[in-house]
Design a protein around this motif. Sequence first.
Motif, PDB file in Angstrom:
ATOM      1  N   SER A 141       0.837  -1.189   0.000  1.00 41.61           N
ATOM      2  CA  SER A 141       0.000   0.000   0.000  1.00 41.61           C
ATOM      3  C   SER A 141       0.872   1.238   0.000  1.00 41.61           C
ATOM      4  O   SER A 141       1.972   1.229   0.548  1.00 41.61           O
ATOM      5  CB  SER A 141      -0.887   0.015   1.250  1.00 41.61           C
ATOM      6  OG  SER A 141      -1.678   1.181   1.258  1.00 41.61           O
ATOM      7  N   LYS A 196      -1.285   2.224   9.536  1.00 36.33           N
ATOM      8  CA  LYS A 196      -2.440   2.531  10.389  1.00 36.33           C
ATOM      9  C   LYS A 196      -3.730   2.573   9.572  1.00 36.33           C
ATOM     10  O   LYS A 196      -4.754   2.026   9.989  1.00 36.33           O
ATOM     11  CB  LYS A 196      -2.217   3.864  11.091  1.00 36.33           C
ATOM     12  CG  LYS A 196      -3.327   4.253  12.022  1.00 36.33           C
ATOM     13  CD  LYS A 196      -3.029   5.573  12.702  1.00 36.33           C
ATOM     14  CE  LYS A 196      -4.167   5.975  13.609  1.00 36.33           C
ATOM     15  NZ  LYS A 196      -3.900   7.246  14.285  1.00 36.33           N
ATOM     16  N   GLU A 197      -3.694   3.193   8.384  1.00 31.08           N
ATOM     17  CA  GLU A 197      -4.877   3.255   7.526  1.00 31.08           C
ATOM     18  C   GLU A 197      -5.294   1.866   7.048  1.00 31.08           C
ATOM     19  O   GLU A 197      -6.476   1.522   7.049  1.00 31.08           O
ATOM     20  CB  GLU A 197      -4.610   4.153   6.311  1.00 31.08           C
ATOM     21  CG  GLU A 197      -4.479   5.624   6.654  1.00 31.08           C
ATOM     22  CD  GLU A 197      -4.012   6.437   5.468  1.00 31.08           C
ATOM     23  OE1 GLU A 197      -4.764   7.337   5.054  1.00 31.08           O
ATOM     24  OE2 GLU A 197      -2.898   6.171   4.958  1.00 31.08           O
ATOM     25  N   ARG A 198      -4.324   1.048   6.611  1.00 25.56           N
ATOM     26  CA  ARG A 198      -4.637  -0.297   6.118  1.00 25.56           C
ATOM     27  C   ARG A 198      -5.176  -1.178   7.240  1.00 25.56           C
ATOM     28  O   ARG A 198      -6.111  -1.951   7.036  1.00 25.56           O
ATOM     29  CB  ARG A 198      -3.395  -0.949   5.485  1.00 25.56           C
ATOM     30  CG  ARG A 198      -3.007  -0.332   4.176  1.00 25.56           C
ATOM     31  CD  ARG A 198      -4.100  -0.484   3.111  1.00 25.56           C
ATOM     32  NE  ARG A 198      -4.233  -1.872   2.718  1.00 25.56           N
ATOM     33  CZ  ARG A 198      -5.390  -2.497   2.516  1.00 25.56           C
ATOM     34  NH1 ARG A 198      -6.522  -1.872   2.654  1.00 25.56           N
ATOM     35  NH2 ARG A 198      -5.412  -3.766   2.172  1.00 25.56           N
ATOM     36  N   GLN A 244       1.486   2.581  15.088  1.00 26.07           N
ATOM     37  CA  GLN A 244       1.500   3.826  14.336  1.00 26.07           C
ATOM     38  C   GLN A 244       2.557   3.731  13.253  1.00 26.07           C
ATOM     39  O   GLN A 244       3.583   3.110  13.435  1.00 26.07           O
ATOM     40  CB  GLN A 244       1.829   5.006  15.253  1.00 26.07           C
ATOM     41  CG  GLN A 244       0.851   5.177  16.389  1.00 26.07           C
ATOM     42  CD  GLN A 244      -0.532   5.552  15.892  1.00 26.07           C
ATOM     43  OE1 GLN A 244      -0.663   6.410  15.040  1.00 26.07           O
ATOM     44  NE2 GLN A 244      -1.561   4.926  16.438  1.00 26.07           N
ATOM     45  N   SER A 245       2.304   4.335  12.126  1.00 28.61           N
ATOM     46  CA  SER A 245       3.270   4.355  11.039  1.00 28.61           C
ATOM     47  C   SER A 245       3.375   5.782  10.543  1.00 28.61           C
ATOM     48  O   SER A 245       2.390   6.483  10.422  1.00 28.61           O
ATOM     49  CB  SER A 245       2.781   3.449   9.911  1.00 28.61           C
ATOM     50  OG  SER A 245       3.683   3.497   8.850  1.00 28.61           O
ATOM     51  N   ARG A 293     -12.086  -2.978  10.227  1.00 35.11           N
ATOM     52  CA  ARG A 293     -13.513  -2.745   9.961  1.00 35.11           C
ATOM     53  C   ARG A 293     -14.119  -3.911   9.178  1.00 35.11           C
ATOM     54  O   ARG A 293     -15.247  -4.341   9.463  1.00 35.11           O
ATOM     55  CB  ARG A 293     -13.716  -1.431   9.203  1.00 35.11           C
ATOM     56  CG  ARG A 293     -13.691  -0.198  10.075  1.00 35.11           C
ATOM     57  CD  ARG A 293     -14.194   1.043   9.353  1.00 35.11           C
ATOM     58  NE  ARG A 293     -13.506   1.317   8.102  1.00 35.11           N
ATOM     59  CZ  ARG A 293     -12.375   2.004   7.989  1.00 35.11           C
ATOM     60  NH1 ARG A 293     -11.790   2.488   9.063  1.00 35.11           N
ATOM     61  NH2 ARG A 293     -11.825   2.211   6.805  1.00 35.11           N
ATOM     62  N   SER A 344      -6.811  -0.191   9.832  1.00 34.00           N
ATOM     63  CA  SER A 344      -8.170   0.278  10.096  1.00 34.00           C
ATOM     64  C   SER A 344      -9.157  -0.322   9.098  1.00 34.00           C
ATOM     65  O   SER A 344     -10.252  -0.762   9.469  1.00 34.00           O
ATOM     66  CB  SER A 344      -8.195   1.811  10.040  1.00 34.00           C
ATOM     67  OG  SER A 344      -9.487   2.282  10.279  1.00 34.00           O
ATOM     68  N   GLU A 345      -8.774  -0.365   7.820  1.00 28.98           N
ATOM     69  CA  GLU A 345      -9.642  -0.963   6.795  1.00 28.98           C
ATOM     70  C   GLU A 345      -9.860  -2.448   7.042  1.00 28.98           C
ATOM     71  O   GLU A 345     -10.991  -2.949   6.978  1.00 28.98           O
ATOM     72  CB  GLU A 345      -9.027  -0.743   5.412  1.00 28.98           C
ATOM     73  CG  GLU A 345      -9.001   0.705   4.993  1.00 28.98           C
ATOM     74  CD  GLU A 345      -8.130   0.959   3.774  1.00 28.98           C
ATOM     75  OE1 GLU A 345      -8.073   2.118   3.351  1.00 28.98           O
ATOM     76  OE2 GLU A 345      -7.510   0.017   3.237  1.00 28.98           O
ATOM     77  N   ARG A 388      -0.592   3.834   1.267  1.00 31.20           N
ATOM     78  CA  ARG A 388      -1.136   4.430   2.487  1.00 31.20           C
ATOM     79  C   ARG A 388      -0.360   3.924   3.694  1.00 31.20           C
ATOM     80  O   ARG A 388       0.413   2.978   3.610  1.00 31.20           O
ATOM     81  CB  ARG A 388      -2.620   4.080   2.605  1.00 31.20           C
ATOM     82  CG  ARG A 388      -3.444   4.684   1.481  1.00 31.20           C
ATOM     83  CD  ARG A 388      -4.929   4.451   1.677  1.00 31.20           C
ATOM     84  NE  ARG A 388      -5.298   3.065   1.850  1.00 31.20           N
ATOM     85  CZ  ARG A 388      -5.556   2.229   0.848  1.00 31.20           C
ATOM     86  NH1 ARG A 388      -5.430   2.617  -0.399  1.00 31.20           N
ATOM     87  NH2 ARG A 388      -5.931   1.006   1.089  1.00 31.20           N
ATOM     88  N   THR A 389      -0.591   4.550   4.827  1.00 33.20           N
ATOM     89  CA  THR A 389       0.115   4.144   6.044  1.00 33.20           C
ATOM     90  C   THR A 389      -0.412   2.804   6.548  1.00 33.20           C
ATOM     91  O   THR A 389      -1.545   2.399   6.235  1.00 33.20           O
ATOM     92  CB  THR A 389      -0.045   5.183   7.162  1.00 33.20           C
ATOM     93  OG1 THR A 389      -1.422   5.232   7.565  1.00 33.20           O
ATOM     94  CG2 THR A 389       0.445   6.558   6.727  1.00 33.20           C
TER      95      THR A 389
END
Length: 125
Positions: A8, A13-15, A123-124, A21, A17-18, A10-11
Amino acid sequence: PKEYIGLSKRTLKERISEHRRACEHGRIDDSACAQHSIDEGHIINFKDSKVIQFEPRFKQRQIKEAIHIATSENYNREAGYELSPFYRPLIHSASAKKNQEMSPGQGRVSRLPVSSFGANPPQSS
């Protein structure tokens, strides 16, 4: 334990979170983590997830992800970028070196292990 290897821009943390969820809502089409968790009754250990390699160039990031998938016990649904069978001996000899020190940059190949559920994802930057 098995793990999920993903790339990714993205960070982490974002991945996470996805994926988290998707697991919470049972959306197996959205996440191999959710599918593995539901199919096997396993809990994904998001807390111990980590970036295993940085690569700012997209094609090289795809290749590195495919190498990590080929050399790990994982629950990925796809093998990633299709590597020529010609490279298999090289890939497996390089797998011993796959945990080398990472250099900073954009683009991440990440590892999400299975075990106990973590309350706080790493955290990233």
